[in-house]
Write a protein that holds these residues in place. Structure first.
Motif, PDB file in Angstrom:
ATOM      1  N   LYS A   1       0.858  -1.187   0.000  1.00 18.66           N
ATOM      2  CA  LYS A   1       0.000   0.000   0.000  1.00 18.66           C
ATOM      3  C   LYS A   1       0.897   1.240   0.000  1.00 18.66           C
ATOM      4  CE  LYS A   1      -3.646  -2.338   2.467  1.00 18.66           C
ATOM      5  NZ  LYS A   1      -4.068  -2.691   3.804  1.00 18.66           N
ATOM      6  N   ASN A   2       0.560   2.206  -0.869  1.00 22.39           N
ATOM      7  CA  ASN A   2       1.316   3.446  -0.957  1.00 22.39           C
ATOM      8  C   ASN A   2       0.373   4.562  -1.375  1.00 22.39           C
ATOM      9  OD1 ASN A   2       2.959   5.600  -1.546  1.00 22.39           O
ATOM     10  ND2 ASN A   2       4.437   4.403  -2.729  1.00 22.39           N
ATOM     11  N   PRO A   3      -0.064   5.383  -0.415  1.00 20.90           N
ATOM     12  CA  PRO A   3      -1.029   6.433  -0.720  1.00 20.90           C
ATOM     13  C   PRO A   3      -0.533   7.462  -1.737  1.00 20.90           C
ATOM     14  CG  PRO A   3      -0.425   6.457   1.616  1.00 20.90           C
ATOM     15  CD  PRO A   3       0.294   5.324   0.981  1.00 20.90           C
ATOM     16  N   SER A   4       0.779   7.608  -1.912  1.00 26.06           N
ATOM     17  CA  SER A   4       1.282   8.611  -2.857  1.00 26.06           C
ATOM     18  C   SER A   4       1.467   8.058  -4.276  1.00 26.06           C
ATOM     19  CB  SER A   4       2.582   9.231  -2.346  1.00 26.06           C
ATOM     20  OG  SER A   4       3.567   8.243  -2.209  1.00 26.06           O
ATOM     21  N   SER A   5       1.218   6.774  -4.468  1.00 32.60           N
ATOM     22  CA  SER A   5       1.307   6.179  -5.798  1.00 32.60           C
ATOM     23  C   SER A   5      -0.030   6.332  -6.531  1.00 32.60           C
ATOM     24  CB  SER A   5       1.657   4.690  -5.672  1.00 32.60           C
ATOM     25  OG  SER A   5       1.520   4.036  -6.907  1.00 32.60           O
ATOM     26  N   PRO A   6       0.000   6.588  -7.842  1.00 33.75           N
ATOM     27  CA  PRO A   6      -1.259   6.726  -8.593  1.00 33.75           C
ATOM     28  C   PRO A   6      -2.166   5.499  -8.491  1.00 33.75           C
ATOM     29  CG  PRO A   6       0.613   7.393  -9.944  1.00 33.75           C
ATOM     30  CD  PRO A   6       1.171   6.824  -8.677  1.00 33.75           C
ATOM     31  N   THR A   7      -1.565   4.314  -8.369  1.00 37.23           N
ATOM     32  CA  THR A   7      -2.363   3.085  -8.268  1.00 37.23           C
ATOM     33  C   THR A   7      -2.733   2.741  -6.830  1.00 37.23           C
ATOM     34  OG1 THR A   7      -0.420   1.665  -8.058  1.00 37.23           O
ATOM     35  CG2 THR A   7      -1.220   2.115 -10.304  1.00 37.23           C
TER      36      THR A   7
END
Length: 129
Positions: free
Chosen positions: A47-53
């Motif tokens: 999980k990565n909130p700053s990634s577009p996906t």
């Protein structure tokens, strides 16, 4: 285990990342820490909130102890002579600078736990030492 640069290994992954693999980037020996194996990991679903996906698929540089890597790997998948890419070497260069100053270390936990810790740090924004 006998590791060499360019090897790609299967390892004991987290449940949702069974196709994830790790690659050996560099192997070094230090008096204080012993053998340090630098790896990258691909095929993740962090999980990565700053990634577009909303997810990250790779960790470009992880310094890990040989003992921890031994407990993680399950099968040699492939062995290439491909040189590390710029992201991987940038990660190593940053780590080496900080390690030489005494501000960075080496992971001594299994790769799947490192991935979980990195995911938690990304989500919380807490990248402390």
């Amino acid at each position: 285990m006998k590791y060499s640069v360019g090897q790609e290994w299967k390892y004991k992954t987290r449940p949702t990342e069974e196709k994830s693999t790790l690659k050996i980037l560099k192997i070094e020996e230090y008096p204080a820490t012993g053998k340090v194996i630098h790896i990258s990991v691909s095929g993740l679903k962090m999980k990565n909130p700053s990634s577009p996906t909303g997810f990250s698929e790779n960790l470009s540089h992880i310094p890990i102890s040989e003992e921890a890597l031994n407990k993680s790997v399950t099968k040699l998948q492939n062995h290439t002579r491909k040189m590390p890419d710029s992201l991987e070497t940038d990660g190593y260069s940053y780590w080496k600078r900080e390690f030489d100053k005494g501000d960075a270390g080496v992971f001594t936990i299994p790769v799947s736990e490192i991935v979980g810790s990195m995911e938690n740090a990304i989500i919380s924004g807490n990248f402390s030492k």
